[in-house]
Motif scaffolding. Structure first.
Motif, PDB file in Angstrom:
ATOM      1  N   GLU A 186       0.826  -1.206   0.000  1.00  0.00           N
ATOM      2  CA  GLU A 186       0.000   0.000   0.000  1.00  0.00           C
ATOM      3  C   GLU A 186       0.866   1.263   0.000  1.00  0.00           C
ATOM      4  O   GLU A 186       0.542   2.251  -0.649  1.00  0.00           O
ATOM      5  CB  GLU A 186      -0.920  -0.003   1.222  1.00  0.00           C
ATOM      6  CG  GLU A 186      -1.771   1.249   1.384  1.00  0.00           C
ATOM      7  CD  GLU A 186      -2.752   1.459   0.229  1.00  0.00           C
ATOM      8  OE1 GLU A 186      -3.226   2.603   0.071  1.00  0.00           O
ATOM      9  OE2 GLU A 186      -3.035   0.486  -0.506  1.00  0.00           O
ATOM     10  N   LEU A 187       1.988   1.224   0.760  1.00  0.00           N
ATOM     11  CA  LEU A 187       2.887   2.378   0.787  1.00  0.00           C
ATOM     12  C   LEU A 187       3.489   2.614  -0.591  1.00  0.00           C
ATOM     13  O   LEU A 187       3.511   3.742  -1.076  1.00  0.00           O
ATOM     14  CB  LEU A 187       4.003   2.161   1.812  1.00  0.00           C
ATOM     15  CG  LEU A 187       5.077   3.257   1.843  1.00  0.00           C
ATOM     16  CD1 LEU A 187       4.474   4.596   2.238  1.00  0.00           C
ATOM     17  CD2 LEU A 187       6.211   2.873   2.795  1.00  0.00           C
ATOM     18  N   LEU A 188       3.961   1.536  -1.233  1.00  0.00           N
ATOM     19  CA  LEU A 188       4.561   1.681  -2.562  1.00  0.00           C
ATOM     20  C   LEU A 188       3.534   2.216  -3.550  1.00  0.00           C
ATOM     21  O   LEU A 188       3.857   3.029  -4.425  1.00  0.00           O
ATOM     22  CB  LEU A 188       5.120   0.340  -3.035  1.00  0.00           C
ATOM     23  CG  LEU A 188       6.213  -0.276  -2.164  1.00  0.00           C
ATOM     24  CD1 LEU A 188       6.698  -1.595  -2.760  1.00  0.00           C
ATOM     25  CD2 LEU A 188       7.382   0.688  -2.007  1.00  0.00           C
ATOM     26  N   SER A 189       2.289   1.773  -3.393  1.00  0.00           N
ATOM     27  CA  SER A 189       1.234   2.246  -4.286  1.00  0.00           C
ATOM     28  C   SER A 189       0.980   3.741  -4.073  1.00  0.00           C
ATOM     29  O   SER A 189       0.818   4.493  -5.035  1.00  0.00           O
ATOM     30  CB  SER A 189      -0.049   1.450  -4.038  1.00  0.00           C
ATOM     31  OG  SER A 189      -1.117   1.963  -4.804  1.00  0.00           O
ATOM     32  N   ARG A 190       0.946   4.183  -2.822  1.00  0.00           N
ATOM     33  CA  ARG A 190       0.701   5.594  -2.524  1.00  0.00           C
ATOM     34  C   ARG A 190       1.845   6.475  -3.021  1.00  0.00           C
ATOM     35  O   ARG A 190       1.617   7.591  -3.494  1.00  0.00           O
ATOM     36  CB  ARG A 190       0.524   5.793  -1.019  1.00  0.00           C
ATOM     37  CG  ARG A 190      -0.740   5.163  -0.461  1.00  0.00           C
ATOM     38  CD  ARG A 190      -0.878   5.432   1.028  1.00  0.00           C
ATOM     39  NE  ARG A 190      -2.025   4.718   1.593  1.00  0.00           N
ATOM     40  CZ  ARG A 190      -2.424   4.817   2.850  1.00  0.00           C
ATOM     41  NH1 ARG A 190      -1.766   5.621   3.681  1.00  0.00           N
ATOM     42  NH2 ARG A 190      -3.470   4.127   3.293  1.00  0.00           N
ATOM     43  N   LEU A 191       3.055   5.969  -2.895  1.00  0.00           N
ATOM     44  CA  LEU A 191       4.202   6.765  -3.329  1.00  0.00           C
ATOM     45  C   LEU A 191       4.261   6.876  -4.843  1.00  0.00           C
ATOM     46  O   LEU A 191       4.686   7.908  -5.377  1.00  0.00           O
ATOM     47  CB  LEU A 191       5.510   6.153  -2.798  1.00  0.00           C
ATOM     48  CG  LEU A 191       5.677   6.144  -1.273  1.00  0.00           C
ATOM     49  CD1 LEU A 191       7.004   5.486  -0.891  1.00  0.00           C
ATOM     50  CD2 LEU A 191       5.620   7.556  -0.720  1.00  0.00           C
ATOM     51  N   GLY A 192       3.856   5.820  -5.533  1.00  0.00           N
ATOM     52  CA  GLY A 192       3.851   5.849  -6.993  1.00  0.00           C
ATOM     53  C   GLY A 192       5.217   6.095  -7.598  1.00  0.00           C
ATOM     54  O   GLY A 192       5.348   6.747  -8.637  1.00  0.00           O
ATOM     55  N   MET A 193       6.251   5.553  -6.953  1.00  0.00           N
ATOM     56  CA  MET A 193       7.619   5.776  -7.417  1.00  0.00           C
ATOM     57  C   MET A 193       8.338   4.471  -7.744  1.00  0.00           C
ATOM     58  O   MET A 193       9.556   4.429  -7.833  1.00  0.00           O
ATOM     59  CB  MET A 193       8.405   6.552  -6.353  1.00  0.00           C
ATOM     60  CG  MET A 193       7.829   7.924  -6.033  1.00  0.00           C
ATOM     61  SD  MET A 193       8.559   8.694  -4.545  1.00  0.00           S
ATOM     62  CE  MET A 193      10.270   8.882  -5.044  1.00  0.00           C
ATOM     63  N   GLY A 194       7.567   3.401  -7.927  1.00  0.00           N
ATOM     64  CA  GLY A 194       8.182   2.129  -8.264  1.00  0.00           C
ATOM     65  C   GLY A 194       8.512   1.304  -7.039  1.00  0.00           C
ATOM     66  O   GLY A 194       7.884   1.441  -5.978  1.00  0.00           O
ATOM     67  N   SER A 195       9.517   0.454  -7.165  1.00  0.00           N
ATOM     68  CA  SER A 195       9.934  -0.421  -6.078  1.00  0.00           C
ATOM     69  C   SER A 195      10.685   0.363  -5.010  1.00  0.00           C
ATOM     70  O   SER A 195      11.034   1.537  -5.193  1.00  0.00           O
ATOM     71  CB  SER A 195      10.834  -1.531  -6.617  1.00  0.00           C
ATOM     72  OG  SER A 195      12.050  -0.980  -7.095  1.00  0.00           O
ATOM     73  N   ILE A 199      12.669   3.876  -5.310  1.00  0.00           N
ATOM     74  CA  ILE A 199      12.399   5.016  -4.421  1.00  0.00           C
ATOM     75  C   ILE A 199      13.692   5.529  -3.800  1.00  0.00           C
ATOM     76  O   ILE A 199      13.958   6.737  -3.793  1.00  0.00           O
ATOM     77  CB  ILE A 199      11.402   4.607  -3.322  1.00  0.00           C
ATOM     78  CG1 ILE A 199      10.028   4.312  -3.931  1.00  0.00           C
ATOM     79  CG2 ILE A 199      11.286   5.707  -2.264  1.00  0.00           C
ATOM     80  CD1 ILE A 199       9.051   3.688  -2.961  1.00  0.00           C
ATOM     81  N   MET A 200      14.509   4.603  -3.277  1.00  0.00           N
ATOM     82  CA  MET A 200      15.746   5.023  -2.631  1.00  0.00           C
ATOM     83  C   MET A 200      16.692   5.681  -3.627  1.00  0.00           C
ATOM     84  O   MET A 200      17.397   6.640  -3.288  1.00  0.00           O
ATOM     85  CB  MET A 200      16.417   3.823  -1.957  1.00  0.00           C
ATOM     86  CG  MET A 200      15.570   3.168  -0.871  1.00  0.00           C
ATOM     87  SD  MET A 200      15.005   4.331   0.411  1.00  0.00           S
ATOM     88  CE  MET A 200      16.505   4.529   1.363  1.00  0.00           C
ATOM     89  N   ARG A 201      16.692   5.198  -4.873  1.00  0.00           N
ATOM     90  CA  ARG A 201      17.544   5.808  -5.898  1.00  0.00           C
ATOM     91  C   ARG A 201      17.073   7.237  -6.178  1.00  0.00           C
ATOM     92  O   ARG A 201      17.891   8.164  -6.282  1.00  0.00           O
ATOM     93  CB  ARG A 201      17.521   4.980  -7.173  1.00  0.00           C
ATOM     94  CG  ARG A 201      18.455   5.524  -8.273  1.00  0.00           C
ATOM     95  CD  ARG A 201      18.367   4.722  -9.551  1.00  0.00           C
ATOM     96  NE  ARG A 201      18.749   3.336  -9.334  1.00  0.00           N
ATOM     97  CZ  ARG A 201      17.928   2.301  -9.403  1.00  0.00           C
ATOM     98  NH1 ARG A 201      16.639   2.502  -9.674  1.00  0.00           N
ATOM     99  NH2 ARG A 201      18.362   1.083  -9.207  1.00  0.00           N
ATOM    100  N   LYS A 202      15.764   7.416  -6.295  1.00  0.00           N
ATOM    101  CA  LYS A 202      15.232   8.755  -6.562  1.00  0.00           C
ATOM    102  C   LYS A 202      15.477   9.697  -5.390  1.00  0.00           C
ATOM    103  O   LYS A 202      15.820  10.872  -5.588  1.00  0.00           O
ATOM    104  CB  LYS A 202      13.735   8.660  -6.872  1.00  0.00           C
ATOM    105  CG  LYS A 202      13.424   7.971  -8.197  1.00  0.00           C
ATOM    106  CD  LYS A 202      11.928   7.814  -8.415  1.00  0.00           C
ATOM    107  CE  LYS A 202      11.643   7.087  -9.723  1.00  0.00           C
ATOM    108  NZ  LYS A 202      10.192   6.857  -9.931  1.00  0.00           N
TER     109      LYS A 202
END
Length: 365
Positions: A186-195, A199-202
């Motif tokens: 659910e967190l990954l879905s809310r962030l909408g930034m991939g895996s 996210i950590m790379r971005k």
């Protein structure tokens, strides 16, 4: 009181131009330029400092650590957490977000910069004021209470280190956050930034860009320090007092008036600012720098760059939530706002001119 940054729970609504003035968003120019925005003040005349031979070492970006990434990711998790508004009378818990009004006192006088109003902050330990946020745990929404503590030896206001302090607080609101697990779908879905890896790379890229921008800002400050050193000027105590008074009147005085401070209390608060050594040093530096930049502009014929002015108008429109066209009309109709924009644009143009004249030496590896 210097404490944690305001959380993301602050107002996100569009700000009116009246609020814009109240927030003082146009105060980014050096202090002495602001002196022109009210009744005239006699300023000393200075000779424009020479830009010949100005050479500074560039500030290297601060290294990026794993802890930096963890903290940025934690902030992102909190931003996308489930929240529940606590009801009046309900107790505040650790890691809540609270809306506070604060007044800090030491030696029976208001601590400079301690007054805060409508301040959203996180209930978590802060080394700047140990025990302050921990004391919020168990406080009730709608409650007014007092926190008494000893200011630490590293407190930003040197004269108050080791002093007993008393903070009057009102808990105006609070919300409980339910932060999702790091790897929760659910967190990954809310962030909408991939895996999580994406996210950590971005986040790493964002932090790296921020560190670069901060290094550039600090390098520019080093250049400004040289200008101040090359601008000998005597600033009277009265001029420093007046500059500090205007800053205090713009920022703290309106809040204290809303708290029904009487004239003698307001005078005590102002004198607290005026007596603070760091505040006086900052006022002297800002005035000297402003005089130096203004003298450079006159000597070298610098005028505001149109592109910079347009960019400021766009940024200002974004900040206030109004359209670029409406902002343009407002500036035409509001002479004070137009003057502030002109001064900010002029300052930007002068600094750009200065930075093109100096030699920047890369920082050592």
């Amino acid at each position: 009181m210097t404490t944690q940054d305001e959380s993301q729970g602050g107002r996100n609504n569009a700000r009116s131009l009246a609020e814009l003035h109240a927030l003082g968003i146009m105060k980014k120019m050096p202090a002495a330029l602001q002196l022109d925005s009210t009744e005239p003040v006699d300023l000393p005349t200075v000779t424009a400092p020479s830009l010949d031979g100005v050479s500074v070492v560039q500030v290297a970006p601060a290294p990026l650590t794993e802890q930096d990434l963890v903290e940025r990711f934690d902030a992102l998790r909190r931003k996308h957490a489930d929240s529940r508004e606590r009801q009046p009378g309900e107790e505040v818990a650790l890691e809540d977000e609270v809306l506070l009004d604060v007044l800090g006192y030491a030696n029976e006088r208001l601590i400079p910069y301690s007054a805060k109003e409508n301040w959203w902050t996180r209930v978590a330990a802060d080394p700047v004021v140990p025990g302050f946020f921990e004391a919020l745990v168990g406080a009730k929404v709608g409650q007014s209470f007092v926190i008494e503590l000893t200011l630490p030896e590293h407190y930003p206001v040197e004269a108050l280190r080791g002093q007993s302090a008393r903070f009057l607080l009102e808990v105006r609101a609070a919300r409980e956050l339910k932060v999702l697990d790091d790897d929760a779908p659910e967190l990954l879905s809310r962030l909408g930034m991939g895996s999580t890896t994406d996210i950590m790379r971005k986040l790493g890229d964002e932090l790296a860009q921020e560190r670069l921008a901060e290094a550039d800002r600090l390098t520019q400050e080093r250049v400004m320090d040289v200008l101040v050193e090359r601008t000998p000027v005597e600033l009277s105590a009265a001029l420093l007092d007046e500059e500090i008074r205007r800053r205090w009147a713009d920022s703290e005085r309106p809040l204290l008036l809303r708290k029904d401070f009487q004239q003698d209390e307001l005078q005590d608060a102002l004198e607290g600012w005026q007596a603070d050594p760091l505040t006086r040093m900052d006022a002297a530096y800002r005035i000297t720098l402003a005089l130096a930049l203004r003298a450079i502009a006159e000597r070298d014929g610098i005028q505001p760059d149109r592109a910079a002015t347009e960019a400021m108008l766009t940024d200002l429109a974004d900040f206030t939530g109004v359209s670029r066209e409406e902002m343009g009309r407002s500036v035409k109709e509001d002479a004070a706002l137009a003057q502030r924009l002109f001064e900010m644009a002029l300052r930007t143009s002068i600094i750009d001119h200065v930075m093109k004249q100096v030699t920047l030496t890369p920082a050592a590896a």
